[in-house]
Scaffold this motif. Structure first.
Motif, PDB file in Angstrom:
ATOM      1  N   LEU A 141       0.424  15.399  -4.030  1.00 59.09           N
ATOM      2  CA  LEU A 141       1.332  14.385  -4.544  1.00 59.09           C
ATOM      3  C   LEU A 141       2.506  14.186  -3.593  1.00 59.09           C
ATOM      4  CD1 LEU A 141       1.557  15.265  -8.354  1.00 59.09           C
ATOM      5  CD2 LEU A 141       0.147  13.505  -7.269  1.00 59.09           C
ATOM      6  N   ARG A 142       2.975  12.950  -3.536  1.00 56.82           N
ATOM      7  CA  ARG A 142       4.197  12.672  -2.784  1.00 56.82           C
ATOM      8  C   ARG A 142       5.406  13.039  -3.648  1.00 56.82           C
ATOM      9  NH1 ARG A 142       3.231   9.077   1.639  1.00 56.82           N
ATOM     10  NH2 ARG A 142       1.039   8.441   1.731  1.00 56.82           N
ATOM     11  N   LYS A 143       6.521  13.234  -2.994  1.00 57.10           N
ATOM     12  CA  LYS A 143       7.722  13.696  -3.695  1.00 57.10           C
ATOM     13  C   LYS A 143       8.102  12.775  -4.844  1.00 57.10           C
ATOM     14  CE  LYS A 143      12.572  14.925  -2.840  1.00 57.10           C
ATOM     15  NZ  LYS A 143      13.644  15.028  -1.803  1.00 57.10           N
ATOM     16  N   PHE A 144       8.018  11.459  -4.621  1.00 52.22           N
ATOM     17  CA  PHE A 144       8.448  10.521  -5.655  1.00 52.22           C
ATOM     18  C   PHE A 144       7.463  10.423  -6.817  1.00 52.22           C
ATOM     19  CE2 PHE A 144       6.358   7.967  -2.306  1.00 52.22           C
ATOM     20  CZ  PHE A 144       5.294   7.422  -3.036  1.00 52.22           C
ATOM     21  N   GLN A 145       6.288  11.056  -6.684  1.00 52.02           N
ATOM     22  CA  GLN A 145       5.297  11.013  -7.760  1.00 52.02           C
ATOM     23  C   GLN A 145       5.423  12.182  -8.734  1.00 52.02           C
ATOM     24  OE1 GLN A 145       1.796  10.905  -5.255  1.00 52.02           O
ATOM     25  NE2 GLN A 145       1.600   8.668  -5.452  1.00 52.02           N
ATOM     26  N   ILE A 146       6.206  13.180  -8.386  1.00 54.05           N
ATOM     27  CA  ILE A 146       6.273  14.393  -9.205  1.00 54.05           C
ATOM     28  C   ILE A 146       6.869  14.114 -10.578  1.00 54.05           C
ATOM     29  CG2 ILE A 146       7.378  16.659  -9.404  1.00 54.05           C
ATOM     30  CD1 ILE A 146       7.065  16.932  -6.360  1.00 54.05           C
ATOM     31  N   LEU A 147       8.025  13.470 -10.618  1.00 53.69           N
ATOM     32  CA  LEU A 147       8.653  13.200 -11.920  1.00 53.69           C
ATOM     33  C   LEU A 147       7.757  12.334 -12.811  1.00 53.69           C
ATOM     34  CD1 LEU A 147      12.343  12.454 -12.698  1.00 53.69           C
ATOM     35  CD2 LEU A 147      10.556  11.056 -13.710  1.00 53.69           C
ATOM     36  N   PRO A 148       7.178  11.219 -12.311  1.00 56.63           N
ATOM     37  CA  PRO A 148       6.311  10.425 -13.185  1.00 56.63           C
ATOM     38  C   PRO A 148       5.114  11.206 -13.730  1.00 56.63           C
ATOM     39  CG  PRO A 148       6.944   9.140 -11.267  1.00 56.63           C
ATOM     40  CD  PRO A 148       7.410  10.545 -11.015  1.00 56.63           C
ATOM     41  N   VAL A 149       4.537  12.110 -12.930  1.00 58.69           N
ATOM     42  CA  VAL A 149       3.404  12.901 -13.427  1.00 58.69           C
ATOM     43  C   VAL A 149       3.874  13.835 -14.538  1.00 58.69           C
ATOM     44  CG1 VAL A 149       1.722  14.687 -12.830  1.00 58.69           C
ATOM     45  CG2 VAL A 149       2.075  12.740 -11.292  1.00 58.69           C
ATOM     46  N   ARG A 150       5.000  14.511 -14.327  1.00 60.74           N
ATOM     47  CA  ARG A 150       5.534  15.365 -15.393  1.00 60.74           C
ATOM     48  C   ARG A 150       5.868  14.547 -16.637  1.00 60.74           C
ATOM     49  NH1 ARG A 150       8.050  20.270 -13.767  1.00 60.74           N
ATOM     50  NH2 ARG A 150       8.892  20.343 -15.887  1.00 60.74           N
TER      51      ARG A 150
END
Length: 623
Positions: free
Chosen positions: A120-129
């Motif tokens: 995952l890219r850094k900016f995708q972490i919060l949306p996945v959580r």
């Protein structure tokens, strides 16, 4: 004492007891019959529809009878369903808390199971959580940010912990291939996927063997036809339901696609809605989407109420914030985009046609429109005829399949002859400019895409490009999607992306506006014409500006604007709509990021658009 029961096979609620039908004559009778829909079945039985919301309906039934002083008891099935409903209510409250906490303390990592291979890219972490911790969540990230990857990452976690076993995606047909390809990239294996398509008998046989498949792909239109069969799948298996390009249901109640989704959504174990811009024209566009996300609890309604009290967009956003995540364009660290606005003066004959249309024919039409409160069909024809005249006057003499507008009846022999014989006099300047730009780019070994709203324009552009010796492909709404045909839509797009000699793609905007990535092969887009439908336009812009671009890529949008024509008004209105949209999402990105397609024939023209058209005509006529 009356017993309340639920039959999941028929999706009906029953009230049983001696003389149960007498309840319809009690002071609870109106609520039971009119609101809850109960009808007598014999003397001792009332039957009411659960509408795939049995827990809510049972709770309402118990409350109605209790308020009338009538004692009830629940069957074991009804108790279980009511318990699930209470769990759902608690889930909504806990999701609200979890959503706020996530944004207050953004996570820096997410633990993915070994089955998920993509990093995952850094900016995708919060949306996945967010998709994990908010039970039913929205992802409004901009196109090209990897929304599909984010969903599949969340799916891998939910499947690993045993909460769900299948993923059911409702999306445009153009998204079938991307979803399959993204699954392969994320999991390193070809999915057991079922595309719900083909003949009715074939579809029925496929869905009867649903246990064989993990990934289901279904269009909104097909869902409307197969809602009962889909409902059976969602009842039988714990599914993650994903509504991709969820703006398709923004019409709400009465729209066939919304009605179908609204019926089956409560049956899914979890729900996700995906779209780059959920409110293309007005905040109310959010209501249907959040209704299927949280049936009966729609958080967008509360947000709208807050907004209505003080007209503060900040209150609206703050109220809705726990339930959606969004990756902004500037977080993608993409190379800069360049917008090149090219004024194009109409040819002498084309200018004469446009002037006559404005000065002699349209004022009469305008009077009729104003008298009838801007009747939809008339205002649609008015706008389309002006755009046709500014683009290519020969369009005026043909039936417009894409907009469902009949040929223009010219009130005057001179105008009639000018339209009929226009191609004998000159070639539309905007078409010539578009082909010249594409030809020059081809000579520089660059691929380009030429966009237009009109099929006839696309066909003429394609022929002109080919005649100039440049290899091109043509994709319109009439291009077959049949995989058995060599010239099907996906094959033509594949040719454009992989064949080095194919330099130009000519396309009508709705044909490939959604779910198609062209950014690795093409960095130039040429726009011959646009409508007030900001969603369709902005969706196309992001076909060539997405994650994966080389840092030195020179992405250019060549916007052809007819001088002193409706093109200039359309351009201004599109920019205004984007400003409103990004206030809602608290984005600092400009005009080039909207992602909201819709049926061209519906137009998405609001009253302000029509007022702008009238002002353009008044100014033009006064000159």
């Amino acid at each position: 004492m009356f017993t309340i029961d639920y039959d999941p096979n028929s999706d009906r609620i029953a009230i049983r007891g001696i003389s149960a039908t007498q309840l319809l004559k009690s002071r609870s009778g109106t609520a039971l019959s009119v609101i809850l829909g109960f009808r007598p079945q014999g003397n001792d039985l009332l039957i009411g529809p659960a509408e795939n919301r049995p827990g809510s309906k049972i709770a309402d039934t118990v409350k109605t009878l209790s308020e009338a002083g009538i004692d009830t008891e629940l069957s074991d099935t009804a108790k279980r369903v009511l318990k699930e409903h209470i769990t759902y209510l608690r889930s909504f409250r806990s999701s609200s808390v979890a959503g706020r906490e996530l944004f207050q303390n953004p996570p820096v990592s997410v633990s993915l199971p070994p089955s998920f291979h993509r990093e995952l890219r850094k900016f995708q972490i919060l949306p996945v959580r967010h998709l994990i911790e908010v039970a039913n969540a929205a992802n409004f990230s901009v196109p090209g940010s990897g929304k599909t990857t984010m969903v599949l990452a969340a799916y891998s976690i939910l499947k690993d912990i045993g909460e769900i076993s299948k993923i059911f995606v409702v999306c445009p047909r153009s998204a079938f291939v991307p979803w399959t390809e993204e699954y392969q990239e994320c999991f390193g294996a070809t999915p057991n996927a079922l595309q719900i398509a083909g003949q009715p008998l074939d579809r029925a046989q496929q869905m009867a063997n649903a246990e064989r498949f993990e990934l289901f792909l279904c269009t909104y239109q097909m869902l409307a036809n197969e809602r009962d069969a889909v409902a059976q799948i969602l009842r039988k298996y714990p599914c993650l339901l994903v509504l991709d390009e969820s703006h398709h249901i923004k019409r709400g109640e009465g729209g066939a696609w919304f009605d179908a989704v609204n019926e089956i959504a409560p049956l899914a174990r979890r729900r996700i809605i995906l779209t780059g811009t959920p409110a293309p024209n007005r905040l109310e566009d959010l209501l249907p989407q959040f209704e299927v996300l949280w049936p009966g609890l729609n958080p967008a309604r509360k947000a709208m109420d807050l907004y209505g009290k003080d007209d503060r967009i900040e209150d609206f956003r703050e109220s809705l914030r726990p339930y959606y995540a969004r990756v902004r364009k500037d977080e993608l660290e993409l190379p800069k985009r360049n917008v090149i606005r090219i004024p194009v003066r109409l040819g002498d004959v084309q200018q004469r046609i446009y002037n006559i249309l404005c000065n002699r024919i349209l004022p009469h039409t305008l009077r009729k429109i104003e008298e009838r409160n801007l009747v939809r069909d008339l205002r649609k024809a008015l706008v389309i005829r002006l755009l046709q005249a500014a683009s290519n006057p020969t369009l005026l003499g043909e039936y417009s399949n894409e907009f469902r507008v009949p040929p223009f009846s010219a009130a005057g022999v001179d105008l009639d002859q000018l339209i009929q014989n226009y191609s004998d006099y000159e070639t539309p300047q905007k078409l010539l400019v578009a082909v010249n730009i594409a030809t020059q780019l081809a000579e520089e070994r660059q691929k380009s895409i030429i966009w237009t709203s009109f099929v006839h324009n696309a066909e003429l552009l394609y022929k002109t490009v080919k005649d100039s010796g440049i290899e091109a492909v043509l994709v319109t709404g009439s291009t077959t999607k049949d995989e058995g045909s060599e010239q099907n839509r996906d094959a033509l797009l594949h040719q454009f992306k992989t064949d080095k000699s194919t330099k130009v793609l000519v396309a009508t905007i709705p044909a490939i506006a959604e779910s198609v990535s062209l950014h690795k092969e093409c960095h130039d887009a040429i726009y011959v014409d646009r409508t007030f439908n900001c969603g369709l336009y902005m969706q196309t812009l992001d076909r060539i500006h997405r994650v994966g671009l080389p840092p030195d890529a020179n992405v250019r949008y060549h916007l052809l604007l007819g001088v002193n024509t409706l093109d200039e008004t359309v351009n201004t209105r599109l920019q205004h709509k984007m400003d409103v949209m990004y206030r809602v999402l608290n984005d600092d990105i400009d005009i080039l990021d909207l992602d909201v397609p819709d049926d061209l024939s519906e137009g998405d023209w609001d009253s302000d658009d029509i007022a702008a058209v009238l002002e353009h005509l008044r100014q033009h006529i006064s000159q």
